[in-house]
Design an enzyme around this catalytic site. Structure first.
Site, PDB file in Angstrom:
ATOM      1  N   HIS A  38       0.798  -1.235   0.000  1.00 30.96           N
ATOM      2  CA  HIS A  38       0.000   0.000   0.000  1.00 30.96           C
ATOM      3  C   HIS A  38       0.830   1.285   0.000  1.00 30.96           C
ATOM      4  O   HIS A  38       0.291   2.363  -0.126  1.00 30.96           O
ATOM      5  CB  HIS A  38      -0.946   0.032   1.207  1.00 30.96           C
ATOM      6  CG  HIS A  38      -0.256   0.361   2.503  1.00 30.96           C
ATOM      7  ND1 HIS A  38       0.394  -0.580   3.249  1.00 30.96           N
ATOM      8  CD2 HIS A  38      -0.091   1.530   3.159  1.00 30.96           C
ATOM      9  CE1 HIS A  38       0.919  -0.003   4.317  1.00 30.96           C
ATOM     10  NE2 HIS A  38       0.643   1.277   4.294  1.00 30.96           N
TER      11      HIS A  38
HETATM   12  C1  UD1 Z   1      -2.064   5.970   5.353  1.00 33.11           C
HETATM   13  C2  UD1 Z   1      -0.770   6.515   5.965  1.00 33.11           C
HETATM   14  C3  UD1 Z   1       0.293   5.423   5.943  1.00 33.11           C
HETATM   15  C4  UD1 Z   1      -0.194   4.147   6.596  1.00 33.11           C
HETATM   16  C5  UD1 Z   1      -1.522   3.724   5.962  1.00 33.11           C
HETATM   17  C6  UD1 Z   1      -2.071   2.547   6.723  1.00 33.11           C
HETATM   18  C7  UD1 Z   1      -0.391   8.913   5.568  1.00 33.11           C
HETATM   19  C8  UD1 Z   1       0.390   9.901   4.794  1.00 33.11           C
HETATM   20  N1  UD1 Z   1      -0.248   7.622   5.176  1.00 33.11           N
HETATM   21  O1  UD1 Z   1      -1.794   5.666   3.989  1.00 33.11           O
HETATM   22  O2  UD1 Z   1       1.422   5.879   6.683  1.00 33.11           O
HETATM   23  O3  UD1 Z   1       0.753   3.146   6.398  1.00 33.11           O
HETATM   24  O4  UD1 Z   1      -2.461   4.808   6.057  1.00 33.11           O
HETATM   25  O5  UD1 Z   1      -2.975   1.827   5.973  1.00 33.11           O
HETATM   26  O6  UD1 Z   1      -1.105   9.259   6.465  1.00 33.11           O
HETATM   27  N2  UD1 Z   1      -9.085   4.844   0.813  1.00 33.11           N
HETATM   28  C9  UD1 Z   1     -10.338   4.300   0.707  1.00 33.11           C
HETATM   29  N3  UD1 Z   1     -10.999   4.003   1.867  1.00 33.11           N
HETATM   30  C10 UD1 Z   1     -10.488   4.248   3.106  1.00 33.11           C
HETATM   31  C11 UD1 Z   1      -9.215   4.826   3.181  1.00 33.11           C
HETATM   32  C12 UD1 Z   1      -8.519   5.113   2.034  1.00 33.11           C
HETATM   33  O7  UD1 Z   1     -10.853   4.062  -0.378  1.00 33.11           O
HETATM   34  O8  UD1 Z   1     -11.161   3.952   4.124  1.00 33.11           O
HETATM   35  C13 UD1 Z   1      -8.342   5.119  -0.450  1.00 33.11           C
HETATM   36  C14 UD1 Z   1      -8.594   6.519  -1.014  1.00 33.11           C
HETATM   37  O9  UD1 Z   1      -8.575   6.417  -2.393  1.00 33.11           O
HETATM   38  C15 UD1 Z   1      -7.375   7.279  -0.563  1.00 33.11           C
HETATM   39  C16 UD1 Z   1      -6.287   6.214  -0.571  1.00 33.11           C
HETATM   40  O10 UD1 Z   1      -6.932   5.007  -0.176  1.00 33.11           O
HETATM   41  O11 UD1 Z   1      -7.062   8.351  -1.389  1.00 33.11           O
HETATM   42  C17 UD1 Z   1      -5.139   6.501   0.379  1.00 33.11           C
HETATM   43  O12 UD1 Z   1      -5.624   6.741   1.717  1.00 33.11           O
HETATM   44  P1  UD1 Z   1      -4.798   7.680   2.726  1.00 33.11           P
HETATM   45  O13 UD1 Z   1      -5.432   7.632   4.052  1.00 33.11           O
HETATM   46  O14 UD1 Z   1      -4.599   9.010   2.117  1.00 33.11           O
HETATM   47  O15 UD1 Z   1      -3.389   7.027   2.762  1.00 33.11           O
HETATM   48  P2  UD1 Z   1      -2.954   5.502   2.960  1.00 33.11           P
HETATM   49  O16 UD1 Z   1      -2.309   5.057   1.703  1.00 33.11           O
HETATM   50  O17 UD1 Z   1      -4.074   4.718   3.493  1.00 33.11           O
HETATM   51  N1  UDP Z   2      -3.974  -5.314   8.793  1.00 32.35           N
HETATM   52  C1  UDP Z   2      -5.245  -5.823   8.984  1.00 32.35           C
HETATM   53  N2  UDP Z   2      -5.956  -6.212   7.868  1.00 32.35           N
HETATM   54  C2  UDP Z   2      -5.460  -6.110   6.597  1.00 32.35           C
HETATM   55  C3  UDP Z   2      -4.155  -5.588   6.438  1.00 32.35           C
HETATM   56  C4  UDP Z   2      -3.442  -5.192   7.548  1.00 32.35           C
HETATM   57  O1  UDP Z   2      -5.716  -5.935  10.105  1.00 32.35           O
HETATM   58  O2  UDP Z   2      -6.160  -6.474   5.658  1.00 32.35           O
HETATM   59  C5  UDP Z   2      -3.216  -4.895   9.977  1.00 32.35           C
HETATM   60  C6  UDP Z   2      -1.851  -5.501  10.098  1.00 32.35           C
HETATM   61  O3  UDP Z   2      -1.928  -6.792  10.682  1.00 32.35           O
HETATM   62  C7  UDP Z   2      -1.146  -4.486  10.979  1.00 32.35           C
HETATM   63  C8  UDP Z   2      -1.729  -3.188  10.503  1.00 32.35           C
HETATM   64  O4  UDP Z   2      -2.955  -3.508   9.853  1.00 32.35           O
HETATM   65  O5  UDP Z   2      -1.508  -4.651  12.346  1.00 32.35           O
HETATM   66  C9  UDP Z   2      -0.778  -2.549   9.554  1.00 32.35           C
HETATM   67  O6  UDP Z   2      -1.399  -1.512   8.915  1.00 32.35           O
HETATM   68  P1  UDP Z   2      -0.953  -0.994   7.483  1.00 32.35           P
HETATM   69  O7  UDP Z   2      -0.180  -2.019   6.778  1.00 32.35           O
HETATM   70  O8  UDP Z   2      -2.174  -0.470   6.845  1.00 32.35           O
HETATM   71  O9  UDP Z   2      -0.049   0.271   7.863  1.00 32.35           O
HETATM   72  P2  UDP Z   2       1.466   0.475   8.320  1.00 32.35           P
HETATM   73  O10 UDP Z   2       1.751  -0.443   9.457  1.00 32.35           O
HETATM   74  O11 UDP Z   2       2.325   0.222   7.132  1.00 32.35           O
HETATM   75  O12 UDP Z   2       1.516   1.905   8.693  1.00 32.35           O
END
Ligand code: UD1
Ligand code: UDP
Length: 353
Positions: free
Chosen positions: A204
């Site tokens: 992601h």
């Molecule tokens: C964010 C965090 C990242 C973390 C990740 C965990 C920042 C800069 N990044 O990244 O550090 O590792 O969360 O998962 O804060 N979207 C949906 N539904 C949702 C959420 C997101 O469709 O409920 C889609 C949207 O298109 C959105 C994209 O995912 O634009 C990215 O979401 P965003 O929260 O901006 O960043 P993450 O990539 O999730």
């Molecule tokens: N996770 C989850 N379901 C999923 C993918 C990830 O519960 O489908 C959990 C994972 O086990 C970990 C956390 O989400 O505890 C990690 O989040 P993510 O990878 O979104 O973000 P990051 O840790 O890179 O910030």
């Protein structure tokens, strides 16, 4: 004392589940939970509150998705309003997302003390949005909770040791706590329809999802691996895959799953391939070798004896890493003793204003 805890993204719900549970064992602590709404899909947010018994947020700003500036700006405005109304003794933020950054800035500008869980992590790559969020948050915090000794060293180099405490990692607390629950009845947390033997993957990070070349290389590597792959898809990655109509019978794309099914997926996998920070650690805690689909990691403790191998998006490196024999040495424990949340509670209670 009154604490406002700020969460917004999936890994923060998991970290907060453990800390909140412990904070609420102290009747002198009143915790107000603020959800920014950065993540909002049921399987990116609501399921974690339900399955991990996280109390319903007192506030949800529902900021949703947007550019960094849009998202952070909306959060800043909303958080400031709530902090002005609640007047907490301290604000608690987690990790390194835009919700962390907004909570930190809003709080310190109002002169409300700020505490940071998972402080001191550095990738030394300023192109990562998370690296900026961490550096800013640590530099303006009043209390820093470091999960590892590497984090302590990083904070020392930035002159922040006086406000730093080694706590261990709340995600380790969390794995120990919930693993017991899974082992009691694994069938409850089993995802139907996946192969018996598989590699578990998640992708992601912006550097992979916003760079079609990297993602294509990763999938090219996956197609050469001698196992089927189970890949719970972050919505960000799903969008890209759908935009190019990508399919591969070798890869089982599934919707994001809850935390307990995810731990169960890790426990039953052969190896883990990921660009997630949290998942690298969980693989390590659960004795599964990990291949990191990034060119660096903040969690350097996991690298010893090839428990975690940095492969980036290079197909050859990914394939070689997966084909490496299992690590010969047992993993070490560098993430505390499973009581990080208790240490955090004690430091918060003892903080002098
Ligand atoms: C964010 C965090 C990242 C973390 C990740 C965990 C920042 C800069 N990044 O990244 O550090 O590792 O969360 O998962 O804060 N979207 C949906 N539904 C949702 C959420 C997101 O469709 O409920 C889609 C949207 O298109 C959105 C994209 O995912 O634009 C990215 O979401 P965003 O929260 O901006 O960043 P993450 O990539 O999730
Ligand atoms: N996770 C989850 N379901 C999923 C993918 C990830 O519960 O489908 C959990 C994972 O086990 C970990 C956390 O989400 O505890 C990690 O989040 P993510 O990878 O979104 O973000 P990051 O840790 O890179 O910030």
């Amino acid at each position: 004392m009154k604490i406002v805890s700020i969460v917004g993204a999936r890994p923060q719900f998991i970290k907060a589940a453990t800390v909140t549970r412990i904070l609420r064992t102290d009747s002198d602590i009143q915790e107000i939970l603020l959800h920014t709404g950065q993540h909002y899909d049921k399987n990116m947010s609501g399921i974690f509150f339900e399955e991990l018994n996280i109390p319903e947020p007192d506030y949800n700003l529902e900021v949703g998705s947007g550019s960094h500036a849009q998202q952070t700006g909306l959060m800043l405005q909303g958080i400031e309003e709530i902090l002005l109304k609640e007047k907490p003794d301290i604000t608690l933020v987690y990790g390194d997302t835009n919700s962390t950054l907004a909570g930190s800035l809003a709080s310190t500008k109002l002169h409300i003390p700020l505490a940071h869980v998972e402080a001191g992590l550095r990738s030394f790559n300023r192109k990562m949005p998370e690296e900026i969020n961490r550096i800013v948050t640590d530099s303006i915090s009043d209390l820093l909770f470091a999960p590892t000794y590497t984090a302590i060293e990083n904070l020392k180099k930035e002159g922040l040791e006086k406000i730093t405490t080694f706590t261990g990692d709340v995600m380790y607390d969390s794995v120990l706590h919930f693993q017991t629950k899974i082992l009691l009845d694994p069938g409850l947390y089993t995802i139907q329809g996946i192969p018996q033997k598989y590699l578990l993957a998640t992708i992601h990070r912006a550097e992979n999802t916003d760079n079609p070349e990297n993602l294509k290389n990763i999938f090219a590597a996956f197609s050469k691996l001698p196992y089927e792959i189970v890949l719970p898809l972050h919505p960000r990655t799903r969008k890209f895959i759908e935009s190019i109509n990508f399919t591969d019978h070798h890869i089982h794309f599934i919707d994001p799953v809850g935390y307990l099914p995810m731990l169960n997926l890790i426990m039953n996998s052969e190896k883990v391939l990921t660009d997630s920070g949290g998942l690298q650690k969980e693989a390590y805690f659960l004795n599964k070798p990990c291949i990191t689909l990034r060119t660096e990691t903040e969690w350097v403790e996991t690298l010893h004896d090839d428990w975690n191998i940095i492969a980036g998006s290079d197909p050859e490196q990914i394939v070689n890493a997966v084909n490496r024999p299992l690590p010969a040495a047992p993993r070490k424990n560098a993430f505390g003793d499973g009581h990080a949340a208790e240490i955090i509670r004690e430091k918060l209670v003892g903080f002098s204003f």
